[in-house]
Motif scaffolding. Structure first.
Motif, short mmCIF file in Angstrom:
data_model
loop_
_atom_site.label_atom_id
_atom_site.label_comp_id
_atom_site.label_asym_id
_atom_site.label_seq_id
_atom_site.Cartn_x
_atom_site.Cartn_y
_atom_site.Cartn_z
N HIS A 1 0.82 -1.21 0.00
CA HIS A 1 0.00 0.00 0.00
C HIS A 1 0.85 1.27 0.00
N PHE A 2 1.84 1.34 0.88
CA PHE A 2 2.56 2.59 1.09
C PHE A 2 3.63 2.88 0.05
N ASN A 3 4.27 1.86 -0.46
CA ASN A 3 5.28 2.01 -1.51
C ASN A 3 5.75 0.62 -1.93
N PRO A 4 5.24 0.07 -3.03
CA PRO A 4 5.58 -1.31 -3.41
C PRO A 4 7.07 -1.55 -3.62
N ALA A 5 7.84 -0.48 -3.84
CA ALA A 5 9.29 -0.67 -4.00
C ALA A 5 9.91 -1.24 -2.74
N GLY A 6 9.27 -1.05 -1.59
CA GLY A 6 9.80 -1.59 -0.34
C GLY A 6 9.76 -3.10 -0.28
N LEU A 7 8.99 -3.75 -1.15
CA LEU A 7 8.98 -5.22 -1.18
C LEU A 7 10.35 -5.77 -1.52
N ALA A 8 11.16 -5.00 -2.25
CA ALA A 8 12.49 -5.48 -2.63
C ALA A 8 13.40 -5.65 -1.43
N ASN B 1 13.11 -15.66 -3.71
CA ASN B 1 14.19 -16.63 -3.87
C ASN B 1 15.52 -15.96 -3.56
N GLU B 2 16.31 -16.62 -2.75
CA GLU B 2 17.59 -16.05 -2.33
C GLU B 2 18.42 -15.68 -3.56
N GLY B 3 18.96 -14.46 -3.53
CA GLY B 3 19.79 -13.97 -4.62
C GLY B 3 19.03 -13.33 -5.75
N SER B 4 17.70 -13.46 -5.78
CA SER B 4 16.90 -12.87 -6.85
C SER B 4 16.61 -11.40 -6.55
N PRO B 5 16.56 -10.54 -7.56
CA PRO B 5 16.18 -9.15 -7.33
C PRO B 5 14.65 -8.96 -7.22
N TRP B 6 13.89 -10.03 -7.42
CA TRP B 6 12.44 -9.94 -7.43
C TRP B 6 11.84 -10.42 -6.11
N VAL C 1 4.73 -6.71 -6.87
CA VAL C 1 6.12 -7.11 -7.14
C VAL C 1 7.04 -5.95 -6.80
N GLY C 2 8.16 -6.28 -6.20
CA GLY C 2 9.22 -5.32 -5.96
C GLY C 2 10.48 -5.78 -6.67
N TYR C 3 11.24 -4.84 -7.24
CA TYR C 3 12.43 -5.19 -7.99
C TYR C 3 13.60 -4.34 -7.50
N LYS C 4 14.67 -5.02 -7.11
CA LYS C 4 15.87 -4.34 -6.63
C LYS C 4 16.78 -4.06 -7.81
N VAL C 5 16.86 -2.80 -8.22
CA VAL C 5 17.70 -2.42 -9.35
C VAL C 5 19.17 -2.52 -8.97
N ASN C 6 19.50 -1.94 -7.81
CA ASN C 6 20.84 -2.05 -7.24
C ASN C 6 20.73 -1.81 -5.74
N ASP C 7 21.85 -1.70 -5.07
CA ASP C 7 21.82 -1.56 -3.61
C ASP C 7 21.19 -0.25 -3.16
N PHE D 1 18.70 1.55 -5.19
CA PHE D 1 17.46 1.92 -5.87
C PHE D 1 16.61 0.69 -6.13
N SER D 2 15.29 0.84 -5.88
CA SER D 2 14.34 -0.23 -6.16
C SER D 2 13.01 0.37 -6.61
N VAL D 3 12.23 -0.43 -7.31
CA VAL D 3 10.92 0.00 -7.79
C VAL D 3 9.90 -1.09 -7.49
N GLY D 4 8.62 -0.74 -7.56
CA GLY D 4 7.59 -1.74 -7.27
C GLY D 4 6.25 -1.37 -7.85
N LEU D 5 5.40 -2.39 -8.00
CA LEU D 5 4.06 -2.22 -8.54
C LEU D 5 3.10 -3.13 -7.77
N ALA D 6 1.95 -2.60 -7.41
CA ALA D 6 0.89 -3.38 -6.77
C ALA D 6 -0.43 -3.09 -7.48
#
Length: 554
Positions: free
Chosen positions: A70-77, A153-158, A201-207, A209-214
Motif C-alpha cells: 500500500h505505502f510504496n511497493p518498492a519496499g517489497l524489494a 528466492n535467495e539472490g533474486s532481485p524480485w 512485485v518489488g524489484y531491486k535495481v541495485n543496492d 534503488f528499487s521499484v515496485g508495482l501493486a
C-alpha cells in the motif's frame, strides 16, 4: 532472514564524515517540510499498518515489510525471504453534535424547532460485510484483520507479494436512540473499502534503488440510512397559510378551492405541512465487488543515513450498484391526496409537477459513481545519530472528485417529484452536493532503538480536513483531526517480529447558522439537503484505534 524496514547503521559516530553532513542536510529538509502548511485527507491511511500509524503514516521512504504493498511497493524489494504477516485492528469512533437556535431564527414564520437545545451522542460503529451488508447488532468498536504473504528466492532481485487490508473506512451508527437529532443526517452511514487481493512485485535495481508495482482489487461497500426533514421557508409559509385558511376544523369551502386543509374524516390534520416534521426515511445499500487500482513506487537510498521514496496510488471511477427504499410519512402523501381531491388543486399540482400520489414505500435499484481519489506521496527518512531515525511525508489526494454524488434510480421516485419546486427537475436522480477539496497532507514519525530487537515509535499527523467548514455535515463530520500515535516492535533472534501501534485523534467543528449549504442553510432553494436549517451546529469527533501485527518467515 526476514523483512526489515531500515538498514541499521554501524554503532559509531563520524561528525566530520561527509555522511554526517548529508544527514544534517536531510535534517534541515525535514525542518523545512515541518514548517510548511499542511492539509490532510478524509479517511485514507487511518488503519492500514500498525508500524505506519505509529510513525504518523510517514513511511514512503521506509515502507514497513508487507505493508509496502500500500505505502510504496518498492519496499517489497527489501524482503529477503518468504514472509507472512497477520494483522488485527480495532477502532472506536465517537461523534457528538449540539444544536442551538440563534435569536433571529425563523423558518417561514415558524420560530421553534424541537431539535434546538438537543444533542446527538452515544453513537456506535458500523461496518460493511461483503455479501451480508451492514450487520444489525450494534458493535462497541470496529474490528478488521489483515493477511500478507511475500515470496522471495535467495539472490533474486524480485519479490512477489499479496495482502488484504482496509485502506478506507468510516462507519457511524446512531440507531440506539430513536429520537437522536443526528438521525436526519445519517442514522447509519458506512463507506468502506476492503482490498482482498493485491498481486504485487518489488524489484531491486541495485543496492541504492528499487521499484515496485501493486494492483489492489477491492470491495467497496456503501450504506446510508437516514430520516429526512425539509425545514424550508416555503414549506413553513404554506403551513401557515393552511392554518389561517383552514383553522383547526377545516374549511367547508376547501374542496371548491385548492385542497389545502388536509383534514381527514377523523379530523386529523394529516396533510398540514410542518417544516420540522420528518417526511420519511431513505435507505441505500450497495457495493462495487471488484474495483481495481494500482500503486507504483520507487525507493532511493544513496546512503545508509538518508533515503527518499515516492508512490502514486491511482484512483478509480468506482461504480456502486445496489437497492434503495424511500419510506414516506403521511404528511406529504396526504397533502398531495387532498390537493387532487379538490376543484382547483389538480391544476396547481400539475403546474408544479407534483405526483398524483406518493406511495408509503417505493424501492428499486440504484447506481452511484463514488470516485476513489488518486493519491501522490513523497517521503524522506534521515538517521542523524545511531539508533535514531526521523521520517517526514508529504501527500496529495484528489478529493475534489467528490464535488457531488449522484444517485441514479431505475424509475421515477414519487417522493422526489415534490422537490421539482426547488429546482430538482429529474426525479430519477438524487444529487447530494459535497464540495470537497484536493489537499496536501503531512506526516511525521520518529523511531528509536531502545535495546537490541526493541524499537519505540512516535508519530504525528496534523490532518487538516479536506471537507471545508462550509461543506461539513453529520454524514461526513470530518473536522481538522490531529492524530497522535505511539508504537513499538520486538524482533526475536529467529526473525519473528511483533509490532503494535495506538493512535488518538480529536477534532471539533462549529458551523454557525446559514453558513453551510450541506447542513443548515435557509436559502429558498437549498432544500436538498439542509436538515438543520437556521440552527447553529457544533460538535466533536474522537477516534481511538490500535493495531497488532506478527511477521515471520515461513
Amino acid at each position: 532472514m526476514t523483512a526489515t524496514s531500515t538498514t541499521r547503521p554501524p554503532r559509531r559516530q563520524a561528525p566530520h564524515h561527509p555522511r554526517s553532513r548529508l544527514a544534517r542536510a536531510a535534517g534541515a529538509a525535514l525542518l523545512a517540510l515541518a514548517a510548511s502548511h499542511a492539509q490532510a485527507a478524509l479517511t485514507e491511511n487511518i488503519a492500514v499498518s500498525p508500524v505506519a500509524m505509529s510513525m504518523g503514516n510517514a513511511v514512503t521512504a521506509d515502507p514497513p515489510g508487507l505493508d509496502s504493498i500500500h505505502f510504496n511497493p518498492a519496499g517489497l524489494a527489501k524482503i529477503t525471504s518468504d514472509t507472512r504477516s497477520d494483522t488485527i485492528f480495532g477502532a472506536a469512533l465517537r461523534v457528538t453534535a449540539a444544536f442551538h437556535k440563534p435569536d433571529d431564527f425563523d423558518i417561514g414564520g415558524w420560530k421553534d424547532d424541537p431539535i434546538a437545545g438537543t444533542r446527538s451522542e452515544h453513537n456506535k460503529q458500523a461496518i460493511f460485510i461483503p455479501i451480508a451488508g451492514v450487520p444489525s447488532p450494534r458493535i462497541p468498536f470496529a474490528v478488521a484483520a489483515g493477511l500478507g504473504l511475500a515470496w522471495h528466492n535467495e539472490g533474486s532481485p524480485w519479490t512477489f507479494a499479496t495482502a488484504t487490508y482496509v485502506p478506507q473506512a468510516v462507519g457511524i451508527d446512531r440507531t440506539k436512540n430513536p429520537d437522536d437529532p443526528g438521525r436526519f443526517d445519517g442514522k447509519q452511514v458506512v463507506i468502506q473499502r476492503l482490498v482482498y487481493l493485491s498481486p504485487s512485485v518489488g524489484y531491486k535495481v541495485n543496492d541504492q534503488f528499487s521499484v515496485g508495482l501493486a494492483i489492489p482489487i477491492a470491495h467497496q461497500g456503501f450504506a446510508l440510512d437516514t430520516e429526512m426533514r425539509f425545514p424550508n421557508k416555503l414549506l413553513g409559509i404554506i403551513g401557515k397559510l393552511q392554518d389561517a385558511w383552514c383553522g383547526n376544523n377545516g374549511n367547508p369551502l376547501d374542496t371548491l378551492g385548492f385542497g389545502l386543509c388536509g383534514t381527514d374524516e377523523t379530523g386529523k390534520q394529516s396533510g398540514r405541512l410542518r417544516p420540522f416534521e420528518s417526511i420519511g426515511e431513505m435507505r441505500f445499500s450497495g457495493t462495487a465487488p471488484a474495483d481495481v487500482t494500482f500503486n507504483v513506487g520507487a525507493l532511493w537510498q544513496p546512503s545508509q543515513y538518508v533515503g527518499f521514496g515516492a508512490v502514486y496510488q491511482s484512483g478509480s471511477k468506482t461504480v456502486i450498484t445496489g437497492d434503495y427504499n424511500f419510506h414516506a410519512n403521511p404528511m406529504l402523501p396526504e397533502f398531495v391526496r387532498h390537493m387532487y381531491s379538490s376543484l382547483f388543486g389538480p391544476i396547481v399540482a400539475a403546474m408544479f409537477g407534483f405526483p398524483t400520489s406518493i406511495p408509503t414505500d417505493q424501492g428499486g435499484n440504484f447506481t452511484l459513481v463514488m470516485p476513489y481519489p488518486a493519491h501522490w506521496q513523497f517521503g524522506l527518512k534521515a538517521i542523524p545519530l545511531t539508533g535514531m531515525q526521523f521520517n517526514v511525508d508529504a501527500g496529495w489526494t484528489d478529493w475534489s472528485k467528490w464535488n457531488q454524488l449522484t444517485f441514479q434510480f431505475d424509475r421515477n421516485v414519487n417522493l422526489l417529484e415534490m422537490a421539482r419546486l426547488f429546482g430538482q427537475a429529474d426525479s430519477t436522480k438524487l444529487i447530494i452536493p459535497r464540495g470537497y477539496h484536493s489537499v496536501w497532507s503531512f506526516g511525521y514519525g520518529a523511531q528509536f532503538d531502545v535495546w537490541d530487537g526493541v524499537k519505540l515509535r512516535l508519530g504525528y499527523e496534523p490532518r487538516k480536513s479536506s471537507v471545508p467548514t462550509n461543506k461539513i455535515d453529520l454524514i461526513a463530520p470530518m473536522p481538522d483531526l490531529p492524530v497522535k500515535s505511539i508504537g513499538g516492535s520486538y524482533e526475536t533472534k529467529d526473525g519473528m517480529k511483533l509490532e503494535a501501534g495506538f493512535s488518538y485523534a480529536r477534532g471539533r467543528f462549529n458551523v454557525p447558522a446559514n453558513t453551510d449549504c450541506n447542513l443548515n442553510c435557509t436559502n429558498f432553494f437549498n432544500v436538498i439537503y439542509n436538515p438543520y436549517a437556521g440552527l447553529d451546529v457544533s460538535g466533536t469527533l474522537v477516534l481511538r484505534y490500535f493495531g497488532l501485527k506478527i511477521t515471520q518467515p515461513f
